[in-house]
Design a protein around this motif. Sequence first.
Motif, PDB file in Angstrom:
ATOM      1  N   GLN A 365       4.062 -13.659   0.543  1.00 35.45           N
ATOM      2  CA  GLN A 365       4.138 -12.511   1.432  1.00 35.45           C
ATOM      3  C   GLN A 365       5.329 -11.630   1.061  1.00 35.45           C
ATOM      4  OE1 GLN A 365       1.915 -11.720   4.167  1.00 35.45           O
ATOM      5  NE2 GLN A 365       2.964  -9.782   3.771  1.00 35.45           N
ATOM      6  N   THR A 366       6.423 -12.252   0.676  1.00 37.56           N
ATOM      7  CA  THR A 366       7.607 -11.485   0.278  1.00 37.56           C
ATOM      8  C   THR A 366       7.323 -10.642  -0.956  1.00 37.56           C
ATOM      9  OG1 THR A 366       9.083 -13.174   1.187  1.00 37.56           O
ATOM     10  CG2 THR A 366      10.026 -11.654  -0.436  1.00 37.56           C
ATOM     11  N   ASP A 369       5.025  -7.774  -0.007  1.00 35.39           N
ATOM     12  CA  ASP A 369       5.771  -6.750   0.737  1.00 35.39           C
ATOM     13  C   ASP A 369       6.622  -5.901  -0.205  1.00 35.39           C
ATOM     14  OD1 ASP A 369       4.694  -7.661   3.098  1.00 35.39           O
ATOM     15  OD2 ASP A 369       6.459  -8.828   3.688  1.00 35.39           O
ATOM     16  N   SER A 374       0.194  -4.041   1.527  1.00 35.03           N
ATOM     17  CA  SER A 374       0.153  -4.340   2.955  1.00 35.03           C
ATOM     18  C   SER A 374      -1.239  -4.804   3.368  1.00 35.03           C
ATOM     19  CB  SER A 374       0.534  -3.089   3.755  1.00 35.03           C
ATOM     20  OG  SER A 374      -0.474  -2.092   3.584  1.00 35.03           O
TER      21      SER A 374
END
Length: 401
Positions: A365-366, A369, A374
């Motif tokens: 997820q990092t 991002d 998204s």
Amino acid sequence: MNDSDERFETLAVTYGERGQRPAPGVEDVAVPIHLSSTYAVPEIDPDASLETLDPDAGEYLYSRLSNPTRNALEHRLAALCGADDALAFASGTAAIVTAISAAVEPGDHVVAFEDLYGGTRSMLTRYFEDRLGVETTFVDARDTAEVEAAMREETSLVWMETPTNPLLRLCDVEAVAAVAEEYGATLGVDNTFVGPQFQRPLELGADVVVHSTTKYLNGHSDSIGGALATNDEAYFEEVQFLQRVGMGNMLAPFDAYLTLRGLKTLPLRMEKHASNAQAVAEFLADHSAVEAVHYPGLASHPQHELASRQMSGYGGVLSVELGTDLDGVARFVAALDHFPLAVSLGGVESLVEHPASMTHSPLSQTERDSLGISDSLLRISVGVEHEADLLADLSNALDAV
């Protein structure tokens, strides 16, 4: 390979077919599928070797080494890419891993565009870095200065996608090529998103170009394959050794036939893909339910000028950020009739894909991002259907949001 002055459209239809007839006097207008795994040789030759095997002279021994149908395809791919040599692989991933392997060894360093296809990024980190000791520095290659700042004495490869997947970011191939040359590094460019008709990285200074032939080159979503093309003879010999002996990751004859068939209509398809994508991008950019559209053909794209300079067309892929949450994105996708939810791109049919949960799900997820991937981002591969039908479908789906 290309000793002809014929134009792209003509090369796409016929180049490489001469000399690929199954027997004297048999005049197929399409290259036949040669399925034999092995070939009889006229006599024992103590001086023969795999390195001197010449398919162009009719010298075939075993289809892992060379095959007449694949050989015809490789000639045509080289001609279309403006290359001396090309090889066809079992997948785009196979082409990429071989291209990288031929340029690096343990202890070397790679500089790569941070916004890469998720599979390529994982390949560089989990395979080359974690297992082979080849470190990669990811940079925002939209700024050539970042590429240069990341270069080291041990940098042996610079790896770029342009446009990138899925945010359609570009690098200046000519400028990056100058940096790579200064450091004695090989520059590889993944040209899958627009193909050789609209962008020719070798002519801009790249050392090697790769494609997933699964996408536009085949164009019909019925074959998996990859291609690599180069004008560097020493590099090509290393790639050829890895494909024939080290990895054995060549394209099968039937897939070579399908790709040859697809290439015949490549120029026609690409023009329609690009015109439809331009219309879709402009429609979405003007819609109140859309936050952003990423497509190099839009004047609002921050690198539109660069795209116009190094590309002759903008391709058929765009990405869109909807002004909604994940539930709203799901409603949008469910309401579409002409855009099936599926990975891949470049086929005659339109597709929509959700990068965060599909192609880029291997990333954390990092990482997603940091790249700007998204939950509201969708990648759209625009097909060759009628423009009005595609726009009406998108309009109905946006009403659902």
